[in-house]
Write an enzyme that holds these catalytic residues in place. Structure first.
Site, PDB file in Angstrom:
ATOM      1  N   ASN A 141       0.862  -1.184   0.000  1.00  0.00           N
ATOM      2  CA  ASN A 141       0.000   0.000   0.000  1.00  0.00           C
ATOM      3  C   ASN A 141       0.899   1.235   0.000  1.00  0.00           C
ATOM      4  O   ASN A 141       1.495   1.574   1.026  1.00  0.00           O
ATOM      5  CB  ASN A 141      -0.891  -0.033   1.253  1.00  0.00           C
ATOM      6  CG  ASN A 141      -1.736   1.217   1.395  1.00  0.00           C
ATOM      7  OD1 ASN A 141      -1.815   2.039   0.491  1.00  0.00           O
ATOM      8  ND2 ASN A 141      -2.378   1.355   2.544  1.00  0.00           N
ATOM      9  N   GLU A 166      -6.688   4.392   8.350  1.00  0.00           N
ATOM     10  CA  GLU A 166      -6.426   5.807   8.080  1.00  0.00           C
ATOM     11  C   GLU A 166      -7.640   6.472   7.447  1.00  0.00           C
ATOM     12  O   GLU A 166      -7.954   7.632   7.729  1.00  0.00           O
ATOM     13  CB  GLU A 166      -5.189   5.950   7.170  1.00  0.00           C
ATOM     14  CG  GLU A 166      -3.907   5.687   7.959  1.00  0.00           C
ATOM     15  CD  GLU A 166      -2.738   5.225   7.106  1.00  0.00           C
ATOM     16  OE1 GLU A 166      -2.813   5.327   5.870  1.00  0.00           O
ATOM     17  OE2 GLU A 166      -1.745   4.757   7.691  1.00  0.00           O
ATOM     18  N   SER A 184       3.382  -2.541  10.501  1.00  0.00           N
ATOM     19  CA  SER A 184       4.836  -2.521  10.715  1.00  0.00           C
ATOM     20  C   SER A 184       5.508  -3.848  10.374  1.00  0.00           C
ATOM     21  O   SER A 184       6.452  -4.275  11.041  1.00  0.00           O
ATOM     22  CB  SER A 184       5.171  -2.102  12.148  1.00  0.00           C
ATOM     23  OG  SER A 184       4.706  -0.792  12.383  1.00  0.00           O
ATOM     24  N   HIS A 243      -9.503   0.831   5.413  1.00  0.00           N
ATOM     25  CA  HIS A 243      -8.203   1.080   6.057  1.00  0.00           C
ATOM     26  C   HIS A 243      -8.404   2.038   7.237  1.00  0.00           C
ATOM     27  O   HIS A 243      -9.189   2.979   7.154  1.00  0.00           O
ATOM     28  CB  HIS A 243      -7.219   1.668   5.034  1.00  0.00           C
ATOM     29  CG  HIS A 243      -5.811   1.655   5.531  1.00  0.00           C
ATOM     30  ND1 HIS A 243      -5.343   2.557   6.453  1.00  0.00           N
ATOM     31  CD2 HIS A 243      -4.772   0.825   5.256  1.00  0.00           C
ATOM     32  CE1 HIS A 243      -4.074   2.288   6.720  1.00  0.00           C
ATOM     33  NE2 HIS A 243      -3.705   1.239   6.003  1.00  0.00           N
ATOM     34  N   LYS A 250       0.095   4.262  -0.281  1.00  0.00           N
ATOM     35  CA  LYS A 250      -0.552   5.437   0.340  1.00  0.00           C
ATOM     36  C   LYS A 250      -0.320   6.679  -0.534  1.00  0.00           C
ATOM     37  O   LYS A 250      -0.287   6.576  -1.746  1.00  0.00           O
ATOM     38  CB  LYS A 250      -0.054   5.624   1.771  1.00  0.00           C
ATOM     39  CG  LYS A 250      -0.181   4.344   2.596  1.00  0.00           C
ATOM     40  CD  LYS A 250       0.056   4.550   4.053  1.00  0.00           C
ATOM     41  CE  LYS A 250       0.007   3.193   4.761  1.00  0.00           C
ATOM     42  NZ  LYS A 250       0.104   3.306   6.198  1.00  0.00           N
ATOM     43  N   GLY A 303       2.184   1.746  10.990  1.00  0.00           N
ATOM     44  CA  GLY A 303       3.102   2.889  10.869  1.00  0.00           C
ATOM     45  C   GLY A 303       3.780   3.271  12.166  1.00  0.00           C
ATOM     46  O   GLY A 303       4.371   4.341  12.270  1.00  0.00           O
ATOM     47  N   GLU A 360      -5.329  -5.691  10.615  1.00  0.00           N
ATOM     48  CA  GLU A 360      -4.348  -4.628  10.841  1.00  0.00           C
ATOM     49  C   GLU A 360      -4.629  -3.954  12.183  1.00  0.00           C
ATOM     50  O   GLU A 360      -5.449  -3.029  12.256  1.00  0.00           O
ATOM     51  CB  GLU A 360      -4.452  -3.569   9.733  1.00  0.00           C
ATOM     52  CG  GLU A 360      -4.167  -4.093   8.349  1.00  0.00           C
ATOM     53  CD  GLU A 360      -3.596  -2.996   7.463  1.00  0.00           C
ATOM     54  OE1 GLU A 360      -2.475  -3.180   6.988  1.00  0.00           O
ATOM     55  OE2 GLU A 360      -4.254  -1.963   7.276  1.00  0.00           O
TER      56      GLU A 360
HETATM   57  C1  PEP Z   1      -0.894  -0.131   6.318  1.00  0.00           C
HETATM   58  O1  PEP Z   1      -1.026   1.080   6.276  1.00  0.00           O
HETATM   59  O2  PEP Z   1      -1.759  -0.886   5.825  1.00  0.00           O
HETATM   60  C2  PEP Z   1       0.292  -0.661   6.961  1.00  0.00           C
HETATM   61  C3  PEP Z   1       0.327  -1.934   7.267  1.00  0.00           C
HETATM   62  O3  PEP Z   1       1.296   0.243   7.195  1.00  0.00           O
HETATM   63  P1  PEP Z   1       2.739  -0.073   7.815  1.00  0.00           P
HETATM   64  O4  PEP Z   1       3.251  -1.325   7.186  1.00  0.00           O
HETATM   65  O5  PEP Z   1       3.552   1.122   7.501  1.00  0.00           O
HETATM   66  O6  PEP Z   1       2.526  -0.271   9.292  1.00  0.00           O
END
Ligand code: PEP
Length: 252
Positions: free
Chosen positions: A9, A99, A215, A97, A11, A175, A169
């Site tokens: 992703n 975010e 992460s 998601h 973003k 993040g 997630e």
């Molecule tokens: C995400 O935004 O779906 C995600 C997993 O981000 P990150 O790997 O940066 O934690």
């Protein structure tokens, strides 16, 4: 057998030229030739057709949008519909998601409509669920996930539900550099599968792909992906560097 999937992703990162370069660096690398893993790239809307054009002949790579509008068309300036995404060559769309739930106030009602419209347009939703840190610390994480599944996805018929990819997630891991342990990830993935089994039966629960996101990086991917119920990852930060992303794709 469930296919392994690693989805990147991107973003709101990369210019068009940078995105295409990153994409080329991934697919042309001799280290990224495995056929047992499906790689999905989710660039911004404006990169979609250019990236999709490059994956046309490669059955091991696909393209996802990061979002879609919940209605089919109309006077919604600046929005992008599921039909437009499909016509640009994408096969997948990330929905729910954290975010978007946070910064765009995406509600349960809206997410249900997005899942429905994506399926109607033959896009596969990669649907994100995850508890926040308060829920995890107060031991309410299982309950939180149970409700997210029930409220946003369990209205679907068994046939439609079987088309989804679920991404677990945990919000506290996205993040932040704090990854769920393999024990936490496996525990939750197993719980999600059990809830799906209760609602849709064994065949669908065994067949559905459940990705881990939060992460995930080249150092921890192997341990996470070795968990029985973890079928791969949804990767944010570590999908922006070709060598890191390829290393994660090779972590099965
Ligand atoms: C995400 O935004 O779906 C995600 C997993 O981000 P990150 O790997 O940066 O934690």
């Amino acid at each position: 057998m469930r296919r392994k999937i690693v989805a990147g992703n991107w973003k709101m990162n990369k210019s068009l030229a940078q995105g295409l370069q990153l994409f080329d660096d991934i697919i042309n690398s001799p280290d990224h030739q495995q056929t047992n893993v499906l790689t999905i790239i989710a660039p911004s809307f404006i990169h979609l057709s250019a990236v999709a054009e490059k994956v046309k002949t490669n059955p091991n790579i696909a393209v996802a949008a990061q979002n879609c509008h919940h209605l089919s068309s109309g006077a919604y300036t600046g929005e992008v519909s599921a039909e437009m995404i499909k016509s640009a060559g994408a096969e997948y769309v990330i929905i729910g998601h954290s975010e978007r739930r946070l910064y765009n106030n995406e509600t349960i009602d809206l997410l249900i409509q997005k899942v429905n419209i994506a399926l109607k347009n033959k896009l596969t939703p990669i649907f994100c669920i995850g508890e926040n840190s308060d829920e995890r610390h107060s031991n309410k994480h299982l309950e939180a996930i149970k409700f997210q599944l029930k409220d946003t996805l369990f209205h679907l018929s068994a046939i439609d539900f079987g088309k989804l990819i679920i991404a677990y997630e945990p919000v506290w891991a996205i993040g932040t550099g704090v990854t769920a342990t393999s024990h936490q990830a496996q525990g939750m993935h197993n719980f999600i599968r059990a809830e799906i089994n209760k609602k849709y039966g064994k065949e669908i629960s065994e067949q559905i792909t459940i990705l881990y996101g939060g992460s995930c990086n080249p150092q921890n991917a192997k341990e996470l992906f070795s968990c029985l119920d973890v079928d791969g990852g949804l990767i944010g930060g570590s999908s922006l560097k070709a060598t890191d992303f390829i290393s994660i794709c090779n972590s099965f």
